[in-house]
Enzyme design. Structure first.
Site, PDB file in Angstrom:
ATOM      1  N   LYS A  29      -0.188 131.334  79.142  1.00 58.44           N
ATOM      2  CA  LYS A  29       1.277 131.332  79.148  1.00 58.44           C
ATOM      3  C   LYS A  29       1.812 132.357  78.145  1.00 58.44           C
ATOM      4  O   LYS A  29       2.678 133.178  78.477  1.00 58.44           O
ATOM      5  CB  LYS A  29       1.801 129.937  78.813  1.00 58.44           C
ATOM      6  N   ARG A  98       5.470 124.580  73.358  1.00 58.74           N
ATOM      7  CA  ARG A  98       4.673 124.390  74.578  1.00 58.74           C
ATOM      8  C   ARG A  98       3.234 124.791  74.359  1.00 58.74           C
ATOM      9  O   ARG A  98       2.962 125.815  73.752  1.00 58.74           O
ATOM     10  CB  ARG A  98       5.230 125.257  75.709  1.00 58.74           C
ATOM     11  N   GLY A 107      -0.536 119.938  82.856  1.00 58.93           N
ATOM     12  CA  GLY A 107      -0.147 118.586  82.459  1.00 58.93           C
ATOM     13  C   GLY A 107      -1.108 117.910  81.503  1.00 58.93           C
ATOM     14  O   GLY A 107      -0.939 116.736  81.182  1.00 58.93           O
ATOM     15  N   MET A 109      -1.922 118.855  78.314  1.00 55.58           N
ATOM     16  CA  MET A 109      -1.560 118.894  76.887  1.00 55.58           C
ATOM     17  C   MET A 109      -0.051 118.710  76.728  1.00 55.58           C
ATOM     18  O   MET A 109       0.655 118.498  77.701  1.00 55.58           O
ATOM     19  CB  MET A 109      -2.052 120.190  76.275  1.00 55.58           C
ATOM     20  N   ARG A 351       2.268 133.799  86.305  1.00 56.59           N
ATOM     21  CA  ARG A 351       0.805 133.945  86.268  1.00 56.59           C
ATOM     22  C   ARG A 351       0.350 134.330  87.670  1.00 56.59           C
ATOM     23  O   ARG A 351       1.087 134.150  88.643  1.00 56.59           O
ATOM     24  CB  ARG A 351       0.132 132.654  85.817  1.00 56.59           C
ATOM     25  N   HIS A 467     -32.626 114.650 104.196  1.00 57.50           N
ATOM     26  CA  HIS A 467     -32.964 115.207 105.504  1.00 57.50           C
ATOM     27  C   HIS A 467     -31.709 115.475 106.315  1.00 57.50           C
ATOM     28  O   HIS A 467     -31.512 116.564 106.858  1.00 57.50           O
ATOM     29  CB  HIS A 467     -33.889 114.223 106.248  1.00 57.50           C
ATOM     30  N   ARG A 590     -39.348 126.581 109.741  1.00 55.97           N
ATOM     31  CA  ARG A 590     -40.113 125.382 109.356  1.00 55.97           C
ATOM     32  C   ARG A 590     -40.833 124.864 110.595  1.00 55.97           C
ATOM     33  O   ARG A 590     -40.205 124.245 111.447  1.00 55.97           O
ATOM     34  CB  ARG A 590     -39.174 124.312 108.814  1.00 55.97           C
ATOM     35  N   ARG A 645     -43.439 129.528 108.398  1.00 55.05           N
ATOM     36  CA  ARG A 645     -44.157 128.728 107.398  1.00 55.05           C
ATOM     37  C   ARG A 645     -45.102 127.758 108.095  1.00 55.05           C
ATOM     38  O   ARG A 645     -44.687 127.045 109.019  1.00 55.05           O
ATOM     39  CB  ARG A 645     -43.172 127.944 106.535  1.00 55.05           C
ATOM     40  N   GLU A 775     -42.985 127.335  95.008  1.00 58.30           N
ATOM     41  CA  GLU A 775     -42.139 126.143  94.926  1.00 58.30           C
ATOM     42  C   GLU A 775     -42.762 125.057  94.057  1.00 58.30           C
ATOM     43  O   GLU A 775     -42.182 123.992  93.876  1.00 58.30           O
ATOM     44  CB  GLU A 775     -41.827 125.609  96.324  1.00 58.30           C
ATOM     45  N   SER A 794     -41.825 133.748  98.623  1.00 58.58           N
ATOM     46  CA  SER A 794     -40.491 133.247  98.931  1.00 58.58           C
ATOM     47  C   SER A 794     -40.283 131.994  98.088  1.00 58.58           C
ATOM     48  O   SER A 794     -41.098 131.066  98.147  1.00 58.58           O
ATOM     49  CB  SER A 794     -40.369 132.929 100.418  1.00 58.58           C
ATOM     50  N   THR A 797     -36.720 126.898  96.365  1.00 59.49           N
ATOM     51  CA  THR A 797     -36.013 126.364  95.196  1.00 59.49           C
ATOM     52  C   THR A 797     -35.682 124.884  95.327  1.00 59.49           C
ATOM     53  O   THR A 797     -35.337 124.242  94.343  1.00 59.49           O
ATOM     54  CB  THR A 797     -34.735 127.183  94.932  1.00 59.49           C
ATOM     55  N   ASN A 798     -35.806 124.339  96.552  1.00 63.68           N
ATOM     56  CA  ASN A 798     -35.595 122.885  96.676  1.00 63.68           C
ATOM     57  C   ASN A 798     -36.720 122.147  95.954  1.00 63.68           C
ATOM     58  O   ASN A 798     -36.484 121.285  95.101  1.00 63.68           O
ATOM     59  CB  ASN A 798     -35.588 122.443  98.144  1.00 63.68           C
ATOM     60  N   ASP A 799     -37.951 122.513  96.313  1.00 64.58           N
ATOM     61  CA  ASP A 799     -39.080 121.853  95.654  1.00 64.58           C
ATOM     62  C   ASP A 799     -39.217 122.295  94.203  1.00 64.58           C
ATOM     63  O   ASP A 799     -39.599 121.500  93.343  1.00 64.58           O
ATOM     64  CB  ASP A 799     -40.377 122.131  96.427  1.00 64.58           C
ATOM     65  N   CYS A 862     -35.812 130.993  99.975  1.00 64.81           N
ATOM     66  CA  CYS A 862     -35.429 130.307 101.206  1.00 64.81           C
ATOM     67  C   CYS A 862     -35.028 128.852 100.966  1.00 64.81           C
ATOM     68  O   CYS A 862     -34.820 128.103 101.903  1.00 64.81           O
ATOM     69  CB  CYS A 862     -36.544 130.384 102.236  1.00 64.81           C
ATOM     70  N   TYR A 882     -34.380 139.655  99.225  1.00 64.71           N
ATOM     71  CA  TYR A 882     -33.483 139.011 100.195  1.00 64.71           C
ATOM     72  C   TYR A 882     -33.251 137.547  99.830  1.00 64.71           C
ATOM     73  O   TYR A 882     -34.012 136.952  99.055  1.00 64.71           O
ATOM     74  CB  TYR A 882     -34.053 139.103 101.623  1.00 64.71           C
TER      75      TYR A 882
HETATM   76  C1  PEP Z   1     -37.952 124.550  99.371  1.00 68.85           C
HETATM   77  O1  PEP Z   1     -38.679 123.699  98.885  1.00 68.85           O
HETATM   78  O2  PEP Z   1     -37.058 125.147  98.776  1.00 68.85           O
HETATM   79  C2  PEP Z   1     -38.124 124.892 100.804  1.00 68.85           C
HETATM   80  C3  PEP Z   1     -37.445 125.885 101.345  1.00 68.85           C
HETATM   81  O3  PEP Z   1     -38.951 124.099 101.537  1.00 68.85           O
HETATM   82  P1  PEP Z   1     -38.532 122.659 102.086  1.00 68.85           P
HETATM   83  O4  PEP Z   1     -37.084 122.469 101.820  1.00 68.85           O
HETATM   84  O5  PEP Z   1     -38.860 122.680 103.533  1.00 68.85           O
HETATM   85  O6  PEP Z   1     -39.426 121.777 101.294  1.00 68.85           O
HETATM   86 MG    MG Z   2     -40.474 123.080  99.953  1.00 63.40          MG
END
Ligand code: PEP
Ligand code: MG
Length: 910
Positions: A29, A98, A107, A109, A351, A467, A590, A645, A775, A794, A797-799, A862, A882
């Site tokens: 402000k 102010r 709102g 403060m 602003r 899932h 997959r 895979r 992974e 690859s 990143t989930n696992d 992936c 990628y």
């Molecule tokens: C992962 O683990 O990031 C992955 C891509 O494999 P999935 O999700 O099938 O375990």
């Molecule tokens: Mg996995």
């Protein structure tokens, strides 16, 4: 901080001394008031006390040395400029105090208005106000006493913590005595009486009289604003919005101007373009004879800003001129608060304005056309989250629809349909042309056909990487997961929510963005942006500002980005759609998704086979089916790389559930039936049963345990690629081994695979790469060794998140993440956006050590993070080649990959 607490340190800036780039020091402000002042716009004079002063106060519990003197100097300068004095009994200067932090915290403060009024100056204010045109003497009197009572109320509540309800009660009492419900019916005498009542309340709670010294009022109000930085609601808001806790707020001391001095006064808000659609024009609301807080309180209805032209043409024209000037100066949509006091326009705030996703794209495009910004800047001004919002159908929500439950918005979009509880029923009804919502406690791979057939999926359990969520996102299908207020009873074909029973055949609507669930059918609108990506809207030939802007900015992002964007797809249809959305290959196919339906039985035979012959027969039956799967995908991705895979999930997923089987066998035994076959099955299922399947027999471990399984898949891939080449196509298969933790695992699979590939490929010219997922944390930490046996990595990143944090990916989001978010342990689920410090560090180490061991090693990602905007920037920084994401996320990743280049200051064209 200690060094700054010297007498010389500058803690107070006149508006003429600041500018818009000093937000850290002057708050948003204050910086913008300074900017407008320096543009020569009519801003009520004032000054800003810096965030540094606030930080010093909060650290030590007292005002830093030198602050009081600097406030005095600036106050005197202000009084000279205005020709009025704070507290002057004849013609008092009044100021507002102010808050204003670097980031807007609406709102959260405190603000105190009308500082400078006391028992004497209220009389002077009354006389001055009565002198105004159109204001009767009694009106001036009323105005002054109303201003005074507002000061005591606001000051008492915010500065001295007097309970606000006490003032409210006294006000209600005054109205009751007058026989009215409306504040405006209270006249000057009533308000004078109310001031007395307020003062008594003040005395009762604070043990002192309401301060009559204006400077004391000012100092206490400033201190209260400093302290409001740490008010509970402000702390919570900051946590939610990820605003650092140590910034502090600036304090603006601004000359009061009044919009409630008669019909020639008023107050309003305006936008320089429509913040909803981005359309050019004048947008705003105006309320005559009112103050800003009246607008907020909704005491009377506002009128469209255009009507100000009739009421006060001079102010209207001046306002329009200022709006144009601000846009040109800020090169963006601005929002504005203004007040007109007796025909004189004052700017109280500006602003860069918030806007909808559609408006963000449209405005960025317009500003390029107007020559105010270039395309790099346009790209910077939009983001993937906005694009994602524009890609989902939306509900047209009228007031009549109230949600009955709220789960996790697992896959965005809006879907209405008939409730079904089984995959089979979903397929049946969908075949009859009905829209269905598949409702399950949670889904498993067996539900896939039902999920494909359904318009949307609703589960009562599971998080964003359950899932249901992952598969739905992959299909671009609406999904609400973890709606735990819903009690699902599949055998009874009903669920219960909020005391109501919803039976199969009833209609529900689910919003996968907000996670809300509605009973009945809420109308849905399709997305034009998706129609454009699908190729059914030509941006050059349609009159749709949004589609044209999206096209233009996407084209620029594609020209800028270094990261390629691939897709996660397991079917030809998904691959084809992703390709239309701009995917440059498949980063994850997959294969386990290919073993469902009638093939399941073959897998069951494979697992249960005792003799080699039985196993080989099952594999031989699977081979042509797999080959056909891959041929279809290679055809759709002709000329582009396809990462396939090898099978990953725990084998028991292909077997009947243990408990159910045990019961069946026991019942059959009881009846004296022949159960030899079932007993064998039960023994096998018991053998395969795991307490922690996610950490059990899956991925490469399976390939090493079940002879011939991976070999069959490798052969199917190679044969499909050769077949594709024979038909004149170009297949570029990349075989990926999942869940590798040690190079020896990969070497074993590789040795067998290379033999098969050499045998199948011959001199067909087909090249097949072999690589691995990274992974398992151990794989990341031994990436240098693993790279010796891998042509690409690859990142899964989930696992990697699951095993890096030790969080079960199917359970934790619904179970306790709310608490972690509340505590600020993380601001967003690490399954959704990459945890840069921990999991991200594993990625960085593996990328560096992998490339050091094998220069030119191809690197991709992936996991679900491949489509998350912030994570895409991280993968760009780390230098991956990628990202791969679900088809619907492909445009988002393309946009963010372009933005990553612009934001890292690069002009990195591909
Ligand atoms: C992962 O683990 O990031 C992955 C891509 O494999 P999935 O999700 O099938 O375990
Ligand atoms: Mg996995």
């Amino acid at each position: 901080m200690a060094a700054q607490e010297t007498v010389d340190h500058k803690y107070v800036y006149d508006f003429s001394e600041g500018n818009k780039d000093l937000k850290d020091l002057l708050g948003g402000k204050g910086a913008n008031l300074a900017e407008m002042t320096n543009l020569g716009l009519p801003v009520p004079p004032g000054f800003t006390i810096t965030t540094e002063a606030c930080q010093a106060y909060l650290a030590t519990g007292r005002e830093p040395d030198g602050l009081a003197g600097q406030i005095e100097e600036h106050l005197e300068a202000l009084e000279r400029a205005m020709g009025k004095r704070l507290g002057d009994p004849q013609d008092p200067l009044l100021v507002s105090v102010r808050s204003g932090a670097k980031f807007s915290m609406p709102g959260m403060m405190e603000t105190v208005l009308n500082v400078g009024l006391n028992d004497q100056s209220v009389v002077g204010l009354s006389a001055q106000a009565s002198g105004s045109a159109g204001q009767a003497a009694s009106g001036g009197d009323r105005f002054a006493w109303d201003s005074y009572r507002r000061l005591i109320q606001m000051f008492g509540k915010t500065v001295c913590e007097v309970p606000g309800e006490e003032f409210e009660h006294a006000l209600d009492e005054a109205k009751r005595a007058k026989g009215t419900h409306n504040d405006l019916d209270l006249d000057a005498d009533d308000l004078r009486g109310l001031v007395d009542a307020y003062k008594k309340i003040f005395l009762k709670h604070t043990g002192r009289e309401f301060p009559q010294q204006p400077r004391e009022q000012l100092d206490l109000a400033i201190r209260a604003v400093f302290e409001s930085w740490n008010a509970e609601r402000a702390v919570l808001y900051r946590r939610q919005e990820r605003i650092p806790a140590d910034l502090g707020t600036a304090v603006n001391v601004v000359t009061m101007v009044f919009g409630n001095l008669g019909p020639d006064s008023g107050t309003g808000v305006a936008f320089t373009r429509d913040p909803a659609s981005g359309a050019q024009g004048i947008y705003g609301d105006y309320l005559a004879n009112a103050q800003g807080e009246d607008v907020v309180a909704g005491i009377r209805n506002t009128v469209p800003l255009q009507e100000l032209e009739q009421l006060d043409k001079a102010s209207y024209d001046e306002l329009l001129g200022i709006m144009a000037r601000l846009e040109e100066h800020y090169k963006d949509l601005c929002d504005i608060e203004f007040t007109i006091e007796r025909g004189k326009l004052w700017m109280l705030q500006t602003r860069v304005g918030k806007r909808t996703a559609a408006a963000a794209f449209v405005i960025a495009g317009q500003l390029v056309d107007e020559g105010l910004i270039d395309l790099d800047e346009a790209l910077h001004r939009v983001n993937g989250a906005q694009l994602a919002q524009l890609m989902f159908p939306r509900f047209q929500l009228d007031h009549e629809f109230q949600p009955v439950a709220k789960g996790i918005g697992a896959s965005p979009g809006a879907a209405s349909g008939t409730v079904v509880f089984t995959s089979a029923r979903a397929v049946e009804l969908a075949a009859e042309g009905e829209s269905v919502i598949l409702v399950r406690r949670e889904t498993n791979p067996d539900d896939l056909n039902g999920m494909i057939a359904a318009k949307g999926i609703l589960t009562s359990r599971g998080g964003k990487t359950s899932h249901a969520a992952v598969v739905a996102r992959g299909m671009g299908k609406t999904c609400v997961s973890g709606a735990d207020e819903i009690e699902v009873n599949v055998p009874a074909k009903r669920f219960i929510v909020a005391g109501q029973t919803v039976n199969e055949g009833d209609v529900v609507s689910i919003d996968g963005t907000t996670g809300k669930v509605y009973l009945g059918e809420v109308p849905v609108m399709p997305s034009e942006v998706v129609q454009y990506f699908e190729g059914s809207l030509d941006p050059e030939h349609i009159d749709n500002a949004l589609v044209r802007a999206v096209h233009r900015i996407m084209t620029h992002a594609d020209g800028k980005r270094r990261l390629a964007v691939r897709t996660n797809a397991d079917t030809g249809a998904d691959a084809a759609r992703a390709r239309r959305f701009g995917a440059e290959g498949i980063g994850l196919c997959r294969t386990e998704h290919m073993f469902l339906g009638e093939r399941r039985e073959l897998v069951e035979r494979l697992i249960l086979a005792r003799a080699e012959g039985e196993r080989e027969a099952a594999l031989a039956a699977l081979l042509p089916l797999q080959r056909a799967d891959f041929e279809e995908i290679f055809r759709e991705m002709d000329g582009l790389p396809v990462t396939v895979r090898l099978i990953d999930p725990p084998l028991h997923e292909f077997l009947p559930p243990l408990e159910q089987l045990a019961v069946n066998v026991a019942v059959a035994q009881e009846r004296g039936e022949d159960v030899a076959k079932e007993e064998a099955l039960l023994a096998a299922v018991r053998r395969m049963h795991e307490e922690n399947p996610m950490l059990g027999l899956r991925g490469v471990r399976l390939g090493l345990v079940i002879p011939g399984l991976f070999a069959m898949q490798v052969r199917a891939i190679a044969e499909a690629a050769v077949g594709c080449a024979r038909n004149g196509g170009v297949a570029k298969p990349e075989i990926m081994v999942p869940l590798v933790g040690a190079v020896q695992e990969l070497e074993t699979v590789r040795a067998e695979a290379e033999k098969i590939i050499a045998e199948v490929v011959g001199d067909s010219g087909v090249e097949v790469l072999i690589g691995t997922m990274i992974e398992v944390p151990r794989a990341a930490l031994t990436a240098g060794q693993i790279a010796e046996a891998a042509e690409f990595f690859s990142f899964g990143t989930n696992d990697l998140t699951q095993m890096g944090w030790g969080f079960s990916r199917d359970d934790v989001e619904g179970a306790f993440f709310w608490r972690y978010l509340e505590l600020g342990i993380f601001g967003i689920s690490p399954f959704e956006s990459i945890d840069r410090d921990g999991v991200g560090r594993l990625v960085r180490i593996a990328a560096e050590e992998g490339r050091a061991a094998r220069p030119g090693l191809k690197l991709g990602i992936c996991g679900e993070h491949g489509g998350d905007p912030d994570s895409v920037h991280f993968f760009h920084e780390v230098g991956l080649d990628y990202v791969s994401c679900s088809p619907f996320r492909v445009p988002v990743a393309r946009l963010e990959a372009g933005r990553a280049v612009v934001e890292s200051g690069g002009s990195d064209s591909r």
